[in-house]
Design a protein around this motif. Structure first.
Motif, PDB file in Angstrom:
ATOM      1  N   SER A   1      19.435 -28.147  19.878  1.00 46.94           N
ATOM      2  CA  SER A   1      18.891 -28.464  21.196  1.00 46.94           C
ATOM      3  C   SER A   1      17.415 -28.101  21.232  1.00 46.94           C
ATOM      4  CB  SER A   1      19.638 -27.699  22.295  1.00 46.94           C
ATOM      5  OG  SER A   1      19.153 -26.376  22.389  1.00 46.94           O
ATOM      6  N   ALA A   2      16.714 -28.615  22.215  1.00 40.23           N
ATOM      7  CA  ALA A   2      15.290 -28.326  22.369  1.00 40.23           C
ATOM      8  C   ALA A   2      15.048 -26.845  22.639  1.00 40.23           C
ATOM      9  CB  ALA A   2      14.702 -29.178  23.486  1.00 40.23           C
ATOM     10  N   ASN A   3      16.070 -26.126  23.098  1.00 41.26           N
ATOM     11  CA  ASN A   3      15.935 -24.701  23.376  1.00 41.26           C
ATOM     12  C   ASN A   3      16.147 -23.827  22.147  1.00 41.26           C
ATOM     13  OD1 ASN A   3      15.442 -25.107  26.147  1.00 41.26           O
ATOM     14  ND2 ASN A   3      17.630 -25.341  26.507  1.00 41.26           N
ATOM     15  N   ASP A   4      16.669 -24.399  21.063  1.00 39.52           N
ATOM     16  CA  ASP A   4      16.820 -23.640  19.829  1.00 39.52           C
ATOM     17  C   ASP A   4      15.431 -23.382  19.245  1.00 39.52           C
ATOM     18  OD1 ASP A   4      19.640 -23.410  19.795  1.00 39.52           O
ATOM     19  OD2 ASP A   4      19.813 -25.443  19.003  1.00 39.52           O
TER      20      ASP A   4
ATOM     21  N   VAL B   1      12.481 -22.671  16.184  1.00 40.24           N
ATOM     22  CA  VAL B   1      12.042 -23.182  14.894  1.00 40.24           C
ATOM     23  C   VAL B   1      12.731 -22.399  13.786  1.00 40.24           C
ATOM     24  CG1 VAL B   1      10.055 -23.334  13.341  1.00 40.24           C
ATOM     25  CG2 VAL B   1       9.832 -24.055  15.732  1.00 40.24           C
ATOM     26  N   GLN B   2      12.844 -21.084  13.956  1.00 43.45           N
ATOM     27  CA  GLN B   2      13.483 -20.254  12.934  1.00 43.45           C
ATOM     28  C   GLN B   2      14.917 -20.718  12.678  1.00 43.45           C
ATOM     29  OE1 GLN B   2      12.061 -17.844  11.017  1.00 43.45           O
ATOM     30  NE2 GLN B   2      13.970 -17.857   9.881  1.00 43.45           N
ATOM     31  N   GLN B   3      15.655 -21.037  13.734  1.00 48.48           N
ATOM     32  CA  GLN B   3      17.030 -21.523  13.568  1.00 48.48           C
ATOM     33  C   GLN B   3      17.040 -22.838  12.795  1.00 48.48           C
ATOM     34  OE1 GLN B   3      17.668 -21.232  17.881  1.00 48.48           O
ATOM     35  NE2 GLN B   3      19.622 -20.200  17.419  1.00 48.48           N
ATOM     36  N   ALA B   4      16.112 -23.721  13.122  1.00 47.42           N
ATOM     37  CA  ALA B   4      16.041 -25.019  12.438  1.00 47.42           C
ATOM     38  C   ALA B   4      15.695 -24.835  10.964  1.00 47.42           C
ATOM     39  CB  ALA B   4      15.015 -25.918  13.118  1.00 47.42           C
ATOM     40  N   VAL B   5      14.734 -23.978  10.682  1.00 50.10           N
ATOM     41  CA  VAL B   5      14.311 -23.749   9.300  1.00 50.10           C
ATOM     42  C   VAL B   5      15.450 -23.135   8.480  1.00 50.10           C
ATOM     43  CG1 VAL B   5      12.735 -22.414   7.839  1.00 50.10           C
ATOM     44  CG2 VAL B   5      11.857 -23.665   9.819  1.00 50.10           C
TER      45      VAL B   5
ATOM     46  N   ALA C   1      17.057 -36.570  21.487  1.00 53.92           N
ATOM     47  CA  ALA C   1      15.852 -36.149  22.209  1.00 53.92           C
ATOM     48  C   ALA C   1      14.640 -36.160  21.289  1.00 53.92           C
ATOM     49  CB  ALA C   1      16.038 -34.751  22.788  1.00 53.92           C
ATOM     50  N   GLY C   2      14.861 -35.828  20.001  1.00 51.95           N
ATOM     51  CA  GLY C   2      13.737 -35.751  19.087  1.00 51.95           C
ATOM     52  C   GLY C   2      14.178 -35.467  17.669  1.00 51.95           C
ATOM     53  N   ILE C   3      13.192 -35.283  16.810  1.00 47.60           N
ATOM     54  CA  ILE C   3      13.426 -34.947  15.416  1.00 47.60           C
ATOM     55  C   ILE C   3      12.450 -33.842  15.040  1.00 47.60           C
ATOM     56  CG2 ILE C   3      11.869 -36.730  14.539  1.00 47.60           C
ATOM     57  CD1 ILE C   3      13.846 -37.141  12.178  1.00 47.60           C
ATOM     58  N   PHE C   4      12.887 -32.943  14.179  1.00 47.43           N
ATOM     59  CA  PHE C   4      12.043 -31.861  13.692  1.00 47.43           C
ATOM     60  C   PHE C   4      12.117 -31.884  12.177  1.00 47.43           C
ATOM     61  CE2 PHE C   4      11.309 -27.361  12.543  1.00 47.43           C
ATOM     62  CZ  PHE C   4      10.035 -27.212  13.075  1.00 47.43           C
TER      63      PHE C   4
ATOM     64  N   LYS D   1       1.966 -20.309  14.980  1.00 46.47           N
ATOM     65  CA  LYS D   1       3.020 -20.013  15.954  1.00 46.47           C
ATOM     66  C   LYS D   1       4.099 -19.151  15.328  1.00 46.47           C
ATOM     67  CE  LYS D   1       2.217 -24.030  18.784  1.00 46.47           C
ATOM     68  NZ  LYS D   1       2.791 -25.103  19.554  1.00 46.47           N
ATOM     69  N   ASP D   2       4.752 -18.369  16.146  1.00 46.45           N
ATOM     70  CA  ASP D   2       5.869 -17.514  15.735  1.00 46.45           C
ATOM     71  C   ASP D   2       7.136 -18.367  15.717  1.00 46.45           C
ATOM     72  OD1 ASP D   2       7.928 -15.668  15.451  1.00 46.45           O
ATOM     73  OD2 ASP D   2       7.306 -14.423  17.151  1.00 46.45           O
ATOM     74  N   SER D   3       7.714 -18.560  14.534  1.00 46.40           N
ATOM     75  CA  SER D   3       8.875 -19.443  14.417  1.00 46.40           C
ATOM     76  C   SER D   3      10.089 -18.917  15.176  1.00 46.40           C
ATOM     77  CB  SER D   3       9.231 -19.676  12.951  1.00 46.40           C
ATOM     78  OG  SER D   3       9.625 -18.467  12.342  1.00 46.40           O
ATOM     79  N   ALA D   4      10.183 -17.613  15.366  1.00 44.04           N
ATOM     80  CA  ALA D   4      11.321 -17.035  16.091  1.00 44.04           C
ATOM     81  C   ALA D   4      11.157 -17.176  17.600  1.00 44.04           C
ATOM     82  CB  ALA D   4      11.492 -15.567  15.716  1.00 44.04           C
ATOM     83  N   ALA D   5       9.928 -17.379  18.065  1.00 43.39           N
ATOM     84  CA  ALA D   5       9.675 -17.472  19.507  1.00 43.39           C
ATOM     85  C   ALA D   5       9.367 -18.896  19.967  1.00 43.39           C
ATOM     86  CB  ALA D   5       8.511 -16.557  19.884  1.00 43.39           C
ATOM     87  N   THR D   6       9.154 -19.799  19.037  1.00 45.09           N
ATOM     88  CA  THR D   6       8.794 -21.176  19.375  1.00 45.09           C
ATOM     89  C   THR D   6      10.049 -22.034  19.431  1.00 45.09           C
ATOM     90  OG1 THR D   6       6.675 -20.891  18.248  1.00 45.09           O
ATOM     91  CG2 THR D   6       7.375 -23.148  18.701  1.00 45.09           C
ATOM     92  N   THR D   7      10.218 -22.741  20.550  1.00 50.17           N
ATOM     93  CA  THR D   7      11.384 -23.613  20.672  1.00 50.17           C
ATOM     94  C   THR D   7      11.090 -24.965  20.034  1.00 50.17           C
ATOM     95  OG1 THR D   7      10.755 -24.563  22.805  1.00 50.17           O
ATOM     96  CG2 THR D   7      12.078 -22.526  22.844  1.00 50.17           C
ATOM     97  N   LEU D   8      12.154 -25.628  19.639  1.00 48.86           N
ATOM     98  CA  LEU D   8      12.002 -26.952  19.044  1.00 48.86           C
ATOM     99  C   LEU D   8      11.399 -27.941  20.030  1.00 48.86           C
ATOM    100  CD1 LEU D   8      15.315 -27.088  17.010  1.00 48.86           C
ATOM    101  CD2 LEU D   8      12.985 -26.785  16.134  1.00 48.86           C
ATOM    102  N   GLY D   9      11.701 -27.761  21.299  1.00 45.53           N
ATOM    103  CA  GLY D   9      11.129 -28.634  22.322  1.00 45.53           C
ATOM    104  C   GLY D   9       9.612 -28.616  22.345  1.00 45.53           C
ATOM    105  N   GLU D  10       9.022 -27.507  21.911  1.00 46.28           N
ATOM    106  CA  GLU D  10       7.565 -27.388  21.884  1.00 46.28           C
ATOM    107  C   GLU D  10       6.926 -28.114  20.710  1.00 46.28           C
ATOM    108  OE1 GLU D  10       6.134 -23.220  22.505  1.00 46.28           O
ATOM    109  OE2 GLU D  10       8.277 -22.787  22.714  1.00 46.28           O
TER     110      GLU D  10
END
Length: 150
Positions: free
Chosen positions: A19-22, A24-28, A49-52, A66-75
């Motif tokens: 989700s957009a609220n997850d 970057v760290q989770q995605a990586v 909604a999008g692609i990362f 950016k801090d990957s643990a604090a940055t949401t995918l939506g950003e």
């Protein structure tokens, strides 16, 4: 005979949907563990909604400090990405990716559901198989009609 993208390429795919609220760290973590170059971001209703992608990690996260643990995918995701349909041909998708410089494309069914994701590597392989099959068919036709014999 050109092969359709689905089910030929994306059959048995285990999609990585976030989700957009997850973060970057989770995605990586998912991308690294599964050895994939992109994850799809979905809305609450399951629509795309999008692609990362790996490129987003470099350009929109690391490069910008950016801090990957604090940055949401939506950003940092690419919202409303271009996509292909299951009935599209591998060559059609490959041409679209080449023109636009993409390495991944979501595959979206007519009803709006996510059918999969294709990578440029998947498509090159499919197109190569199509070309090899065309050559085999041509060679068989030549042999069957006697033009191939001395």
């Amino acid at each position: 005979m050109e092969r359709h993208i689905v089910p030929g390429i994306v059959s048995d795919q285990a999609l990585s949907l976030l989700s957009a609220n997850d973060t970057v760290q989770q995605a990586v973590e998912i991308m690294t563990t599964r050895k994939i170059g992109a994850v799809l971001i979905v809305n609450d209703d399951g629509s795309l909604a999008g692609i990362f992608t790996e490129r987003d990690v470099v350009a929109r996260v690391v490069h910008q400090g950016k801090d990957s643990a604090a940055t949401t995918l939506g950003e940092v995701m690419t919202p409303d990405p271009e996509s292909v349909r299951p009935e599209d041909k591998a060559l059609t998708a490959l041409e679209k990716m080449s023109r636009r410089g993409f390495r991944h494309l979501p595959v979206i069914a007519e009803d709006g559901s996510i059918a999969g994701i294709v990578s440029i590597r998947d498509l090159y392989s499919a197109v190569l198989q199509e070309l090899e099959e065309d050559v085999r068919q041509r060679d068989q036709l030549i042999f069957d009609t006697g033009y191939g014999s001395g």
